[in-house]
Design a protein around this motif. Sequence first.
Motif, mmCIF file in Angstrom:
data_model
loop_
_atom_site.group_PDB
_atom_site.id
_atom_site.type_symbol
_atom_site.label_atom_id
_atom_site.label_comp_id
_atom_site.label_asym_id
_atom_site.label_seq_id
_atom_site.Cartn_x
_atom_site.Cartn_y
_atom_site.Cartn_z
ATOM 1 N N ARG A 130 46.478 17.626 -27.052
ATOM 2 C CA ARG A 130 46.358 19.090 -27.177
ATOM 3 C C ARG A 130 44.951 19.560 -26.818
ATOM 4 N NH1 ARG A 130 49.607 18.562 -32.183
ATOM 5 N NH2 ARG A 130 51.703 19.216 -31.568
ATOM 6 N N ARG A 131 43.951 18.786 -27.269
ATOM 7 C CA ARG A 131 42.560 19.176 -26.989
ATOM 8 C C ARG A 131 42.266 19.129 -25.489
ATOM 9 N NH1 ARG A 131 41.168 16.670 -31.858
ATOM 10 N NH2 ARG A 131 40.613 14.705 -30.878
ATOM 11 N N VAL A 132 42.774 18.087 -24.821
ATOM 12 C CA VAL A 132 42.524 17.986 -23.373
ATOM 13 C C VAL A 132 43.182 19.163 -22.661
ATOM 14 C CG1 VAL A 132 42.942 16.657 -21.266
ATOM 15 C CG2 VAL A 132 42.386 15.463 -23.380
ATOM 16 N N VAL A 133 44.434 19.460 -23.025
ATOM 17 C CA VAL A 133 45.167 20.539 -22.349
ATOM 18 C C VAL A 133 44.463 21.871 -22.597
ATOM 19 C CG1 VAL A 133 47.319 21.851 -22.323
ATOM 20 C CG2 VAL A 133 47.385 19.348 -22.371
ATOM 21 N N ALA A 134 44.106 22.129 -23.856
ATOM 22 C CA ALA A 134 43.498 23.425 -24.192
ATOM 23 C C ALA A 134 42.152 23.609 -23.489
ATOM 24 C CB ALA A 134 43.345 23.555 -25.706
ATOM 25 N N GLY A 135 41.474 22.497 -23.202
ATOM 26 C CA GLY A 135 40.152 22.597 -22.576
ATOM 27 C C GLY A 135 40.196 22.528 -21.060
ATOM 28 N N ALA A 136 41.387 22.346 -20.499
ATOM 29 C CA ALA A 136 41.474 22.154 -19.039
ATOM 30 C C ALA A 136 41.752 23.477 -18.337
ATOM 31 C CB ALA A 136 42.595 21.165 -18.714
ATOM 32 N N GLU A 137 41.174 23.625 -17.155
ATOM 33 C CA GLU A 137 41.501 24.807 -16.356
ATOM 34 C C GLU A 137 42.860 24.593 -15.689
ATOM 35 O OE1 GLU A 137 39.036 26.771 -12.946
ATOM 36 O OE2 GLU A 137 37.794 26.339 -14.721
ATOM 37 N N ARG A 138 43.027 23.417 -15.143
ATOM 38 C CA ARG A 138 44.298 22.995 -14.544
ATOM 39 C C ARG A 138 44.601 21.576 -15.033
ATOM 40 N NH1 ARG A 138 47.089 25.494 -9.675
ATOM 41 N NH2 ARG A 138 46.498 27.657 -9.972
ATOM 42 N N ALA A 139 45.845 21.278 -15.294
ATOM 43 C CA ALA A 139 46.211 19.938 -15.763
ATOM 44 C C ALA A 139 47.573 19.559 -15.195
ATOM 45 C CB ALA A 139 46.261 19.906 -17.287
ATOM 46 N N HIS A 140 47.816 18.267 -15.055
ATOM 47 C CA HIS A 140 49.124 17.772 -14.642
ATOM 48 C C HIS A 140 49.279 16.380 -15.222
ATOM 49 C CE1 HIS A 140 51.776 20.061 -11.994
ATOM 50 N NE2 HIS A 140 52.454 18.938 -11.811
ATOM 51 N N VAL A 141 50.544 15.972 -15.409
ATOM 52 C CA VAL A 141 50.791 14.627 -15.931
ATOM 53 C C VAL A 141 51.092 13.701 -14.773
ATOM 54 C CG1 VAL A 141 52.217 13.206 -17.447
ATOM 55 C CG2 VAL A 141 51.722 15.564 -18.074
ATOM 56 N N LEU A 142 50.532 12.508 -14.860
ATOM 57 C CA LEU A 142 50.913 11.436 -13.938
ATOM 58 C C LEU A 142 51.844 10.514 -14.709
ATOM 59 C CD1 LEU A 142 50.557 9.893 -11.268
ATOM 60 C CD2 LEU A 142 48.536 8.809 -12.257
ATOM 61 N N GLY A 143 53.083 10.353 -14.212
ATOM 62 C CA GLY A 143 54.027 9.433 -14.856
ATOM 63 C C GLY A 143 53.690 8.012 -14.436
ATOM 64 N N SER A 144 54.675 7.295 -13.893
ATOM 65 C CA SER A 144 54.370 5.946 -13.414
ATOM 66 C C SER A 144 53.887 5.973 -11.962
ATOM 67 C CB SER A 144 55.589 5.035 -13.576
ATOM 68 O OG SER A 144 56.740 5.625 -13.014
ATOM 69 N N GLY A 145 53.719 7.173 -11.402
ATOM 70 C CA GLY A 145 53.079 7.302 -10.080
ATOM 71 C C GLY A 145 53.945 6.852 -8.919
ATOM 72 N N HIS A 146 55.261 6.897 -9.072
ATOM 73 C CA HIS A 146 56.143 6.420 -7.999
ATOM 74 C C HIS A 146 56.517 7.489 -6.981
ATOM 75 C CE1 HIS A 146 56.550 2.924 -10.646
ATOM 76 N NE2 HIS A 146 56.946 2.269 -9.593
ATOM 77 N N SER A 147 56.001 8.697 -7.121
ATOM 78 C CA SER A 147 56.282 9.702 -6.087
ATOM 79 C C SER A 147 55.373 9.453 -4.889
ATOM 80 C CB SER A 147 56.070 11.109 -6.626
ATOM 81 O OG SER A 147 56.988 11.350 -7.677
ATOM 82 N N PHE A 148 55.838 9.911 -3.740
ATOM 83 C CA PHE A 148 55.145 9.633 -2.480
ATOM 84 C C PHE A 148 54.394 10.858 -1.960
ATOM 85 C CE2 PHE A 148 58.403 6.497 -2.892
ATOM 86 C CZ PHE A 148 57.846 5.338 -2.374
ATOM 87 N N ASN A 149 54.331 11.915 -2.763
ATOM 88 C CA ASN A 149 53.679 13.142 -2.312
ATOM 89 C C ASN A 149 52.741 13.646 -3.426
ATOM 90 O OD1 ASN A 149 55.283 14.350 -4.272
ATOM 91 N ND2 ASN A 149 56.891 14.871 -2.820
ATOM 92 N N ARG A 150 52.288 14.899 -3.317
ATOM 93 C CA ARG A 150 51.293 15.414 -4.246
ATOM 94 C C ARG A 150 51.910 16.189 -5.414
ATOM 95 N NH1 ARG A 150 46.275 14.325 -3.178
ATOM 96 N NH2 ARG A 150 45.833 13.466 -1.132
#
Length: 425
Positions: A32-52
Motif C-alpha cells: 500500500r505504501r509503495v502504491v500510494a507513493g508512486a506516480e505510476r505503478a504496474h505489476v510484473l507477474g511472472s513476466g511471460h508476456s512478449f510486449n510492454r
Amino acid sequence: MQTTGARARNWAGNITFGAARLHRPTSLDELRRVVAGAERAHVLGSGHSFNRVADTTGDLLRVDGLPRRVEIDAERRQVTLSGGLRYAELAAELHAAGFALANLASLPHISVAGSVATGTHGSGNAQRSLAAAVTALEFVGGDGESFTLSRAADPERFPGAVVHLGALGVVTALTLELEPAFEVAQWVYPGVPLATVAARHPEISAGAYSVSVFTDWHSDTATVWLKRRLDREPAEHPGERWLGGALAAGPWHPIPGMPATFCTEQGGVPGPWHERLPHFRPEFTPSRGEELQSELFLPRAAAGEAVTLLRAMAAEFAGVLQVAEIRTVAADDLWLSPAAGRDSVALHFTWVKDLARVLPVLGAVEDRLLPLGARPHWGKVTAAAPATVAGCYPRLAEFRRLAESLDPAGRFRNAFVDDLFAALP
Ligand SMILES: Cc1cc2nc3c(=O)[nH]c(=O)nc-3n(C[C@H](O)[C@H](O)[C@H](O)COP(=O)(O)OP(=O)(O)OC[C@H]3O[C@@H](n4cnc5c(N)ncnc54)[C@H](O)[C@@H]3O)c2cc1C
C-alpha cells in the motif's frame, strides 16, 4: 521488502522494463505504501508476456513476496489464492485436495493473476479462457486502499474488470471456480494433412476435451494432440490412423529438435489433469526464451478459411517461424477477453527471436486475418497499430470508463494502455 534499481526484463528477454525501481513487498502494508507513493505503478507477474503490457515508467511491483494464500472452500467449490502464485504452485495443492481447474495453458510456469489479466487460454471447444474461472478479485487501488469485485456482488462491472491489463490496480487475491479432480490421457497424431485441417476443423477440434494442432505451415502437415478427459470420454485413442495421421510411436515436443522429456506424458498414459493439460512439465523450463510469440483469435467458423489463407502464404512467413499451434476457446462475457462473445479459434505463432524479421511477416499474416475478425492476444507481439487493436475489442471504451472510475489518477495506466485509450473516439 526488496527494492532494486536494476532494470527488469521479461522471460523472453526482448523487453527491458522502463521502471526506475522494482519492489517486492512482503506485506499488504508495504504494498500500500509503495502504491500510494508512486506516480505510476504496474505489476510484473511472472513476466511471460512478449510486449510492454506490464511496463511502467514509475514503480514496478512483484507480489510473489506477499503472504501465500491457498484457501479452498470445498462446499462452494472455490479457491482463493494470493496474487503472486503460478499455476504450477496452485495445481498440485488443488489436486491433493481432490479438486481441479477446468483448463490450463500450455505451460504451468505462468502466474495466475498475469494470465487472467491478459485473457490467457488453453484449448477445448467447451473450455473458456482461464480468466472465465474467476469469481472475485481483490485489488489494492491507486489510493493504496483495498477493494473487492465479485461476479455475485457486482455483476455489472465485474465482467469488465477480470481481463484488465494491469490497469485497475494490484490484484492481491483471486477466487477461482473449481471442479472435482479428473484424469486426462493424451495421444499425438503426426502427419495430418493441413488440407484436412482446413476442411474438417470442427471434427478435429471436437476430437477430445482439449485439442492442439501444431504445424510449421510449410510441410503442409500438422501434428494433432488429443487430450481426453477420462471422467467424460473413453480412455482410448480414435485409432492407429486418424484423419490421415498415424499415432505417434514415441513422445513428441511441439518444436522439432527439442527434447520430449520437457513435455507432459503422452501415449495415452492416464494422469492427473495438471500433469496432462499443459504441454510442458512444471519441473522443466520449456525453452530458454529464445522465441517471440503472437496469437490471433478468430470466430471459430472462420477456422477453415484462415487455415487455407495461411497455407497459401506459408512461404512468406515459415522462414522465421519455429512452430504454430491452433486451439479453440469457448465464448465468455469478459469485456476484454479475446474470446468475448464468440466461440473462437486461436492461431498461435512461435517465431524466432528477431523482431526486425518477424514484424514484416507478422504484418502480412495480420493483414490477411484481421478482415476475418481476428483479435490479437494481449500478452503477445502484434504488428497492428494500437488503433487497429482497439477496433478489435468492442467494449474497450467501457473498459476505459471503468478504469477511470476505479483509478481516477491513472496511476496504473502505462503507455500500452494509454495508446489503446488514445485510439478510442
Ligand atoms: C512459453 C510461453 C507459453 C505461453 N503459453 C500460453 C498459452 O498457452 N495460452 C495463452 O493464452 N498465453 C500463453 N502465453 C502468454 C502468457 O500466458 C501471458 O503473457 C500471461 O500474461 C503471462 O502471465 P504473467 O504473469 O507472466 O504476466 P506478465 O507478463 O508478468 O503480466 C501480464 C499483465 O498482467 C498484469 N499483472 C500480472 N500480475 C498482476 C497482479 N497481481 N495484479 C495486477 N496486474 C497484474 C501485468 O501488469 C500485465 O499487464 C505463453 C507465454 C510464454 C512465454
